[in-house]
Design a protein around this motif. Structure first.
Motif, PDB file in Angstrom:
ATOM      1  N   THR A   1     -30.673  11.413 -24.058  1.00 58.38           N
ATOM      2  CA  THR A   1     -31.564  11.836 -22.967  1.00 58.38           C
ATOM      3  C   THR A   1     -31.236  11.081 -21.687  1.00 58.38           C
ATOM      4  O   THR A   1     -31.169  11.669 -20.597  1.00 58.38           O
ATOM      5  N   ALA A   2     -31.002   9.766 -21.828  1.00 55.81           N
ATOM      6  CA  ALA A   2     -30.645   8.950 -20.669  1.00 55.81           C
ATOM      7  C   ALA A   2     -29.297   9.359 -20.095  1.00 55.81           C
ATOM      8  O   ALA A   2     -29.064   9.248 -18.889  1.00 55.81           O
ATOM      9  N   ALA A   3     -28.399   9.858 -20.954  1.00 53.96           N
ATOM     10  CA  ALA A   3     -27.078  10.286 -20.489  1.00 53.96           C
ATOM     11  C   ALA A   3     -27.126  11.628 -19.768  1.00 53.96           C
ATOM     12  O   ALA A   3     -26.376  11.862 -18.816  1.00 53.96           O
ATOM     13  N   VAL A   4     -28.027  12.515 -20.215  1.00 52.36           N
ATOM     14  CA  VAL A   4     -28.130  13.855 -19.633  1.00 52.36           C
ATOM     15  C   VAL A   4     -28.980  13.864 -18.364  1.00 52.36           C
ATOM     16  O   VAL A   4     -28.708  14.618 -17.424  1.00 52.36           O
ATOM     17  N   ALA A   5     -29.999  13.020 -18.326  1.00 53.78           N
ATOM     18  CA  ALA A   5     -30.986  13.055 -17.242  1.00 53.78           C
ATOM     19  C   ALA A   5     -30.400  12.930 -15.836  1.00 53.78           C
ATOM     20  O   ALA A   5     -30.819  13.674 -14.936  1.00 53.78           O
ATOM     21  N   PRO A   6     -29.436  12.025 -15.578  1.00 59.90           N
ATOM     22  CA  PRO A   6     -28.938  11.896 -14.195  1.00 59.90           C
ATOM     23  C   PRO A   6     -28.322  13.178 -13.648  1.00 59.90           C
ATOM     24  O   PRO A   6     -28.592  13.563 -12.502  1.00 59.90           O
ATOM     25  N   GLY A   7     -27.500  13.848 -14.452  1.00 62.86           N
ATOM     26  CA  GLY A   7     -26.849  15.069 -13.994  1.00 62.86           C
ATOM     27  C   GLY A   7     -27.839  16.177 -13.721  1.00 62.86           C
ATOM     28  O   GLY A   7     -27.761  16.866 -12.694  1.00 62.86           O
TER      29      GLY A   7
ATOM     30  N   THR B   1     -21.936  15.341 -16.867  1.00 62.21           N
ATOM     31  CA  THR B   1     -22.955  15.151 -17.894  1.00 62.21           C
ATOM     32  C   THR B   1     -22.329  15.028 -19.274  1.00 62.21           C
ATOM     33  O   THR B   1     -22.684  14.129 -20.055  1.00 62.21           O
ATOM     34  N   LEU B   2     -21.390  15.916 -19.600  1.00 58.09           N
ATOM     35  CA  LEU B   2     -20.728  15.795 -20.902  1.00 58.09           C
ATOM     36  C   LEU B   2     -19.915  14.512 -20.971  1.00 58.09           C
ATOM     37  O   LEU B   2     -19.894  13.835 -22.009  1.00 58.09           O
ATOM     38  N   GLU B   3     -19.266  14.148 -19.895  1.00 54.51           N
ATOM     39  CA  GLU B   3     -18.515  12.889 -19.839  1.00 54.51           C
ATOM     40  C   GLU B   3     -19.453  11.715 -20.125  1.00 54.51           C
ATOM     41  O   GLU B   3     -19.111  10.793 -20.876  1.00 54.51           O
ATOM     42  N   ASN B   4     -20.646  11.764 -19.559  1.00 53.58           N
ATOM     43  CA  ASN B   4     -21.632  10.705 -19.774  1.00 53.58           C
ATOM     44  C   ASN B   4     -22.127  10.679 -21.211  1.00 53.58           C
ATOM     45  O   ASN B   4     -22.332   9.617 -21.798  1.00 53.58           O
ATOM     46  N   VAL B   5     -22.337  11.859 -21.783  1.00 49.89           N
ATOM     47  CA  VAL B   5     -22.786  11.948 -23.174  1.00 49.89           C
ATOM     48  C   VAL B   5     -21.721  11.376 -24.116  1.00 49.89           C
ATOM     49  O   VAL B   5     -22.035  10.608 -25.037  1.00 49.89           O
ATOM     50  N   LEU B   6     -20.468  11.738 -23.890  1.00 43.99           N
ATOM     51  CA  LEU B   6     -19.380  11.211 -24.727  1.00 43.99           C
ATOM     52  C   LEU B   6     -19.283   9.700 -24.606  1.00 43.99           C
ATOM     53  O   LEU B   6     -19.035   8.995 -25.593  1.00 43.99           O
ATOM     54  N   TYR B   7     -19.469   9.194 -23.383  1.00 40.24           N
ATOM     55  CA  TYR B   7     -19.454   7.741 -23.180  1.00 40.24           C
ATOM     56  C   TYR B   7     -20.588   7.088 -23.961  1.00 40.24           C
ATOM     57  O   TYR B   7     -20.400   6.054 -24.608  1.00 40.24           O
TER      58      TYR B   7
END
Length: 231
Positions: free
Chosen positions: A8-14, A113-119
């Motif tokens: 959720t924290a990874a998706v929220a910014p985008g 967003t996907l880049e952030n999720v993978l990270y």
């Protein structure tokens, strides 16, 4: 539960940045399904981008300049630009300059967003690291998208001769800005904050001005004023 919180924290910014940019469209908001479509396309291009980047790394090596301006910025911005040009540039919904910003930011933030999720999944992600990524890489992609979309919007409504120049700028400028961002992060590993924070502040000021300028060129602003006068 922890994984859900991290994702959720990874998706929220985008999603938050895209919502903000979408709501800044003052005169003729784009259909939600079109914005969502471009966001999903941004997610889908991650895999082909990774394949191309790996091929370039094997071909040209991993020199800092090659990595920053060709392997990362060049490939990512070209694929996003290519999809935008062929999917949305001639679409009937692209009917005012600010639309270019909305759609370019959509595909950029889908990718980010996907880049952030993978990270978050494959690296030890804490709230602090995800916050830094929200303020830097994710917002960086949004700003590169704003620049790309602004000049796509100018190209769309310019004369044929001028449109070629603006199309070239819509690709070249994000590549240069993205490459500069990556080059700073690579070469200034110990004191990168002293360089990247002023760089991002300048980009945000520049990006906000582009957004205001694109809105001011909307053909629908006159219709809004006429409606206000009638009321």
């Amino acid at each position: 539960m922890v994984l859900f919180s991290v994702l959720t924290a990874a998706v929220a910014p985008g999603v938050s940045l895209l919502t903000y940019l979408y709501l800044r469209d003052r005169y003729d908001a784009e259909p939600i399904h079109m914005v969502a479509r471009m966001f999903v396309l941004g997610i889908l291009v991650v895999v082909p981008i990774m394949v191309i980047q790996r091929g370039i790394e094997l071909w040209l090596g991993d020199h800092n300049v090659v990595f920053a301006f060709i392997q990362t910025a060049g490939v990512e911005e070209f694929v996003k630009w290519f999809v935008l040009y062929h999917v949305i540039y001639n679409h009937t919904e692209f009917d005012e300059p600010y639309d270019g910003i909305v759609y370019a930011a959509s595909i950029s933030l889908g990718f980010a967003t996907l880049e952030n999720v993978l990270y978050a999944i494959y690296s030890p992600a804490t709230f602090g690291t995800l916050l830094v990524r929200a303020l830097l890489p994710v917002s960086g992609h949004a700003l590169f998208g704003i620049m790309m979309g602004y000049y796509l919007g100018k190209a769309k409504f310019a004369s044929k001769k001028q449109s070629y120049t603006f199309l070239a700028i819509s690709f070249a400028l994000p590549v240069m800005l993205h490459g500069t961002y990556d080059w700073i992060m690579i070469t200034s590993q110990s004191n990168w904050m002293w360089f990247i924070i002023p760089f991002m502040i300048i980009l945000w000021i520049w990006g906000l001005r582009k957004m205001n300028r694109a809105n001011s060129r909307s053909p629908f602003r006159f219709l809004i004023r006429e409606d206000e006068i009638k009321l």
